[in-house]
Design a protein around this motif. Structure first.
Motif, PDB file in Angstrom:
ATOM      1  N   ARG A   1       0.716  -1.279   0.081  1.00 21.58           N
ATOM      2  CA  ARG A   1       0.024   0.082   0.089  1.00 21.58           C
ATOM      3  C   ARG A   1       0.774   1.367  -0.036  1.00 21.58           C
ATOM      4  O   ARG A   1       1.981   1.216   0.418  1.00 21.58           O
ATOM      5  CB  ARG A   1      -0.918   0.081   1.280  1.00 21.58           C
ATOM      6  N   THR A   2       0.476   2.291  -0.402  1.00 28.07           N
ATOM      7  CA  THR A   2       0.998   3.676  -0.474  1.00 28.07           C
ATOM      8  C   THR A   2       1.164   4.116   1.102  1.00 28.07           C
ATOM      9  O   THR A   2       0.492   4.056   1.825  1.00 28.07           O
ATOM     10  CB  THR A   2       0.072   4.722  -1.010  1.00 28.07           C
ATOM     11  N   GLY A   3       2.448   4.435   1.436  1.00 27.54           N
ATOM     12  CA  GLY A   3       2.631   4.788   2.633  1.00 27.54           C
ATOM     13  C   GLY A   3       2.348   6.247   3.235  1.00 27.54           C
ATOM     14  O   GLY A   3       2.055   6.784   2.230  1.00 27.54           O
ATOM     15  N   GLU A   4       2.048   6.336   4.515  1.00 25.67           N
ATOM     16  CA  GLU A   4       1.698   7.660   5.142  1.00 25.67           C
ATOM     17  C   GLU A   4       2.540   8.792   4.453  1.00 25.67           C
ATOM     18  O   GLU A   4       2.195   9.881   4.129  1.00 25.67           O
ATOM     19  CB  GLU A   4       1.636   7.565   6.507  1.00 25.67           C
ATOM     20  N   LEU A   5       3.891   8.666   4.505  1.00 25.63           N
ATOM     21  CA  LEU A   5       4.727   9.875   4.388  1.00 25.63           C
ATOM     22  C   LEU A   5       4.883   9.695   2.726  1.00 25.63           C
ATOM     23  O   LEU A   5       4.681  10.939   2.426  1.00 25.63           O
ATOM     24  CB  LEU A   5       6.127   9.156   4.759  1.00 25.63           C
ATOM     25  N   SER A   6       4.844   8.696   2.004  1.00 25.39           N
ATOM     26  CA  SER A   6       4.615   9.053   0.639  1.00 25.39           C
ATOM     27  C   SER A   6       3.776   9.849   0.182  1.00 25.39           C
ATOM     28  O   SER A   6       3.421  10.662  -0.690  1.00 25.39           O
ATOM     29  CB  SER A   6       4.567   7.575  -0.089  1.00 25.39           C
ATOM     30  N   LYS A   7       2.396   9.578   0.768  1.00 29.31           N
ATOM     31  CA  LYS A   7       0.993  10.289   0.568  1.00 29.31           C
ATOM     32  C   LYS A   7       1.210  11.613   0.962  1.00 29.31           C
ATOM     33  O   LYS A   7       0.813  12.489   0.232  1.00 29.31           O
ATOM     34  CB  LYS A   7       0.158   9.609   1.376  1.00 29.31           C
ATOM     35  N   LYS A   8       1.720  11.861   1.984  1.00 31.29           N
ATOM     36  CA  LYS A   8       1.890  13.339   2.415  1.00 31.29           C
ATOM     37  C   LYS A   8       2.950  14.172   1.681  1.00 31.29           C
ATOM     38  O   LYS A   8       2.601  15.326   1.303  1.00 31.29           O
ATOM     39  CB  LYS A   8       2.232  13.158   4.080  1.00 31.29           C
ATOM     40  N   LEU A   9       3.930  13.564   1.128  1.00 32.53           N
ATOM     41  CA  LEU A   9       4.967  14.308   0.492  1.00 32.53           C
ATOM     42  C   LEU A   9       4.095  14.417  -1.189  1.00 32.53           C
ATOM     43  O   LEU A   9       4.426  15.687  -1.599  1.00 32.53           O
ATOM     44  CB  LEU A   9       6.065  13.317   0.174  1.00 32.53           C
ATOM     45  N   TYR A  10       3.431  13.826  -1.446  1.00 32.29           N
ATOM     46  CA  TYR A  10       2.979  13.862  -2.888  1.00 32.29           C
ATOM     47  C   TYR A  10       1.921  14.936  -2.551  1.00 32.29           C
ATOM     48  O   TYR A  10       1.906  15.758  -3.581  1.00 32.29           O
ATOM     49  CB  TYR A  10       2.135  12.432  -3.235  1.00 32.29           C
ATOM     50  N   ASP A  11       1.018  15.089  -1.708  1.00 39.42           N
ATOM     51  CA  ASP A  11       0.001  16.021  -1.419  1.00 39.42           C
ATOM     52  C   ASP A  11       0.626  17.297  -1.070  1.00 39.42           C
ATOM     53  O   ASP A  11      -0.043  18.274  -1.881  1.00 39.42           O
ATOM     54  CB  ASP A  11      -0.858  15.358  -0.297  1.00 39.42           C
ATOM     55  N   THR A  12       1.662  17.367  -0.413  1.00 41.33           N
ATOM     56  CA  THR A  12       2.241  18.648  -0.111  1.00 41.33           C
ATOM     57  C   THR A  12       2.838  19.205  -1.410  1.00 41.33           C
ATOM     58  O   THR A  12       2.825  20.295  -1.771  1.00 41.33           O
ATOM     59  CB  THR A  12       3.386  18.547   1.025  1.00 41.33           C
ATOM     60  N   LEU A  13       3.670  18.173  -2.153  1.00 42.58           N
ATOM     61  CA  LEU A  13       4.521  18.855  -3.383  1.00 42.58           C
ATOM     62  C   LEU A  13       3.614  19.376  -4.279  1.00 42.58           C
ATOM     63  O   LEU A  13       3.585  20.237  -5.019  1.00 42.58           O
ATOM     64  CB  LEU A  13       5.485  17.745  -3.670  1.00 42.58           C
ATOM     65  N   THR A  14       2.481  18.276  -4.688  1.00 43.06           N
ATOM     66  CA  THR A  14       1.641  18.786  -5.621  1.00 43.06           C
ATOM     67  C   THR A  14       0.725  20.076  -5.116  1.00 43.06           C
ATOM     68  O   THR A  14       0.372  20.794  -6.087  1.00 43.06           O
ATOM     69  CB  THR A  14       0.788  17.506  -6.186  1.00 43.06           C
TER      70      THR A  14
ATOM     71  N   ILE B   1       1.755  22.473  -3.511  1.00 43.25           N
ATOM     72  CA  ILE B   1       2.454  23.657  -3.376  1.00 43.25           C
ATOM     73  C   ILE B   1       2.642  24.003  -4.928  1.00 43.25           C
ATOM     74  O   ILE B   1       2.476  25.252  -5.376  1.00 43.25           O
ATOM     75  CB  ILE B   1       4.025  23.571  -2.974  1.00 43.25           C
ATOM     76  N   GLN B   2       2.922  23.129  -5.654  1.00 46.75           N
ATOM     77  CA  GLN B   2       2.774  23.112  -7.217  1.00 46.75           C
ATOM     78  C   GLN B   2       1.867  23.868  -7.833  1.00 46.75           C
ATOM     79  O   GLN B   2       1.902  24.698  -8.837  1.00 46.75           O
ATOM     80  CB  GLN B   2       3.307  21.845  -7.983  1.00 46.75           C
ATOM     81  N   MET B   3       0.528  23.331  -7.264  1.00 43.10           N
ATOM     82  CA  MET B   3      -0.613  23.878  -7.830  1.00 43.10           C
ATOM     83  C   MET B   3      -1.241  25.249  -7.280  1.00 43.10           C
ATOM     84  O   MET B   3      -2.234  25.674  -7.471  1.00 43.10           O
ATOM     85  CB  MET B   3      -1.800  22.975  -7.880  1.00 43.10           C
ATOM     86  N   GLY B   4      -0.364  25.599  -6.329  1.00 36.84           N
ATOM     87  CA  GLY B   4      -0.376  26.837  -5.667  1.00 36.84           C
ATOM     88  C   GLY B   4      -1.839  26.766  -4.599  1.00 36.84           C
ATOM     89  O   GLY B   4      -2.203  27.821  -4.408  1.00 36.84           O
ATOM     90  N   LYS B   5      -1.975  25.463  -4.098  1.00 39.13           N
ATOM     91  CA  LYS B   5      -3.089  25.459  -3.022  1.00 39.13           C
ATOM     92  C   LYS B   5      -2.623  25.486  -1.779  1.00 39.13           C
ATOM     93  O   LYS B   5      -3.254  25.348  -0.880  1.00 39.13           O
ATOM     94  CB  LYS B   5      -3.736  23.978  -3.489  1.00 39.13           C
ATOM     95  N   ILE B   6      -1.238  25.079  -1.593  1.00 43.08           N
ATOM     96  CA  ILE B   6      -0.705  25.188  -0.372  1.00 43.08           C
ATOM     97  C   ILE B   6       0.526  26.167  -0.354  1.00 43.08           C
ATOM     98  O   ILE B   6       1.181  26.408  -1.571  1.00 43.08           O
ATOM     99  CB  ILE B   6      -0.079  23.840   0.024  1.00 43.08           C
ATOM    100  N   ALA B   7       0.729  26.678   0.868  1.00 43.35           N
ATOM    101  CA  ALA B   7       1.632  27.869   0.796  1.00 43.35           C
ATOM    102  C   ALA B   7       3.218  27.325   0.355  1.00 43.35           C
ATOM    103  O   ALA B   7       3.295  26.082   0.838  1.00 43.35           O
ATOM    104  CB  ALA B   7       1.888  28.512   2.275  1.00 43.35           C
ATOM    105  N   ASP B   8       3.896  28.239   0.049  1.00 44.89           N
ATOM    106  CA  ASP B   8       5.253  27.672  -0.539  1.00 44.89           C
ATOM    107  C   ASP B   8       6.437  28.371   0.341  1.00 44.89           C
ATOM    108  O   ASP B   8       6.674  29.407   0.075  1.00 44.89           O
ATOM    109  CB  ASP B   8       5.230  28.176  -2.158  1.00 44.89           C
ATOM    110  N   PRO B   9       6.726  27.737   1.304  1.00 47.37           N
ATOM    111  CA  PRO B   9       7.744  28.228   2.139  1.00 47.37           C
ATOM    112  C   PRO B   9       9.207  28.488   1.671  1.00 47.37           C
ATOM    113  O   PRO B   9      10.084  28.915   2.164  1.00 47.37           O
ATOM    114  CB  PRO B   9       7.675  27.478   3.584  1.00 47.37           C
TER     115      PRO B   9
END
Lengths: 360, 360
Positions: A325-338, A340-348
């Motif tokens: 299964r997809t790991g928790e950290l993998s999922k969090k990294l994917y969600d955060t990075l994408t 940021i990329q889509m401008g939905k999350i702040a880009d620190p």
């Protein structure tokens, strides 16, 4: 030099495909950027023209001696209509490192960035906005001198094309099965493995085909000297979470210095998760798994962003990671990075570059 | 399939350059051969057309992932007007081995040979006859599918172009100075070093440029694993005469199986000179030289045929071979091989293939 940019707009705009039909690298936008290089004259004649065939002498060096460099990066359109590029300077800087290794003339970085922005401005209506989609940008350089002596070309073209894309893997962000390659080698220290050049990809096709026949999506490359150190997975960098610490192969001269790799390391540091960049053997992964300490594994790259790894097969010994299964950290990294990329999350980190100030 | 060959003759023949102006790979004949490949359809539409540009989509895989294979062979015109090809089957067979390694579809060997003969027939007046000249033939395959996923192409073109050439080295058959490369690596077992593919040549340019700046013509490549076994010299195979016995690196998966290499071994066997194909270290060359046993060294390849080596530089230690003069055996091999190729000396091996039976 980009001040002299000439823009010729197309008279016949293409019909844009629906988001669900995109796939990866199948459709191209209405325009492309081209710039020439000639020894003694440097880069010249930058132009945006309708997307069109490249016309080359059959003796052009790119066909024979492989002097060609490429990059891949993505642009996104935010909900409020801004056009964002993800870390474009990293790509152009790497392009120049690749150029140096392959005896290709370096680009003026600001000109190349400006070219990206101008082309994006012309074709910004091609940036898809459905979840998981983006505009993939492919800058590349080819050697065009029609001469068959084995020597660096005197003439080149720098070209940028753009393709609206969906997910790279048809599986989506689901874990992939990976075959650990013991016969074929991608690159070796002293070679061109660190450069983003065509030959590295051609060299990997055979192993990938064999892995596919066996039911695996990609191969995990081992080093060419000892055949035990982990290098890359397919055309992605690779990470392993072992007992709470994230490990990734150190940059050793034969693996690619991935922009996504670098971003993941920064993100993990930002979250106070320890990242170790070091030589990692395939044995120790299997050993960590036996001890129950191998928690997650994933590949990173521009095309797929994060690609979780659910299974490895090394010389017939199957290793299942996180129950496939997809790991928790993998999922969090994917969600955060994408995000940021889509401008939905702040880009620190100041990663996103807005393509503004365009002249068209 | 070559029965369906279409021939379109040029309406404007080029002016042929004088022999002394030829150089290597600067001029091309009036026509070229092209054949297409498409998955499910195979090789199709063989045609001889006026020499003309190749027109490709900018996303064609050859520009990005380097799926391209080439060969090099020569044709000669004898004093009595016969057109001779040197061992063309060896080249096309090797092309198919390269194709296999790079996931490129194989050619039908007889069709490829027939294509060579037909193109030669059309442009046979381009074969130069001055001493040291020949018609260099460059068959190559490029991946043409416009798709950016990293996977083998579904479409290819097989193309043959021809170039009247003089000597490859401006030095002629005089000995060259060679720099023994300790930093860069050409290829490694498991890689694509055995294939005649563009990426191998791009990978070697940087080291060659550095050697040139130091006053050396070419580099001698060492193996990528131990960095001590001799592989190739520039883009040639390499031979050493030590104490009356000729030694050459064994085919090990990372060096090219040269047609000239194979022919030299056959010639030496024919003369009852012992040839040992085995791993050779750079140390033992220097050791043989200290003992006064290193008698001659030379590179072999289609372009230069035999290229005597007069000097090596390995990490600053200079080794002068045969006082920097062309060795007796090197000279005899050059004279014999080029004599057979030009039809001036009997060919006991059945190497020369006459391009007869042509339909034009």
């Amino acid at each position: 030099m980009l001040q002299s940019l000439e823009i010729e707009l197309t008279k016949t705009k293409k019909q844009q495909p629906p988001a669900e039909q995109l796939g990866f690298g199948n459709y191209y936008t209405d325009h492309m950027f081209i710039m020439n290089y000639e020894d003694g004259k440097g880069w010249n004649t930058p132009r945006i023209v309708p997307y069109q065939p490249i016309v080359l002498d059959p003796a052009a060096k790119v066909f024979h001696y492989g002097q060609t460099i490429f990059e891949g990066l993505k642009a996104y359109k935010t909900d409020d209509g801004r056009v964002l590029l993800f870390r474009p300077h990293k790509n152009i800087q790497r392009m120049n490192r690749s150029n140096e290794r392959l005896s290709v003339p370096e680009l003026i970085i600001d000109d190349a960035i400006e070219a990206l922005k101008q082309l994006l401005a012309v074709d910004q209506n091609w940036i898809p906005t459905a979840p998981g989609t983006s505009l993939y940008i492919r800058p590349f350089i080819i050697a065009t001198q029609p001469q068959l002596g084995v020597a660096p070309s005197t003439h080149y073209q720098f070209i940028i094309i753009m393709s609206p894309v969906g997910a790279y893997y048809t599986e989506g962000v689901n874990p992939v099965k990976i075959f650990v390659e013991s016969e074929y080698v991608r690159s070796v220290k002293g070679g061109v493995g660190e450069a983003k050049t065509a030959g590295n990809y051609a060299a990997g096709l055979k192993a990938q085909e064999i892995a596919k026949e066996k039911g695996y999506s990609q191969v995990l490359w081992l080093d060419g000297v000892h055949r035990k150190y982990i290098e890359e997975v397919g055309s992605m960098n690779v990470f392993f979470k072992i007992n709470g610490i994230v490990h990734t192969p150190a940059l050793n001269g034969s693996i690619l210095d991935g922009v996504t790799r670098n971003s993941i390391i920064q993100l993990l540091n930002h979250w106070n998760i320890t990242v170790e960049e070091r030589p990692i053997t395939i044995e120790e992964l299997y050993e960590a798994n036996r001890k129950g300490e191998l928690e997650e594994a994933f590949g990173t790259g521009t095309a797929a962003v994060i690609s979780p790894i659910g299974e490895l097969n090394w010389q017939g010994e199957v290793l299942v990671i996180n129950e496939g299964r997809t790991g928790e950290l993998s999922k969090k990294l994917y969600d955060t990075l994408t995000g940021i990329q889509m401008g939905k999350i702040a880009d620190p980190f100041g990663w996103m570059v807005e393509a503004t100030g365009i002249r068209v």
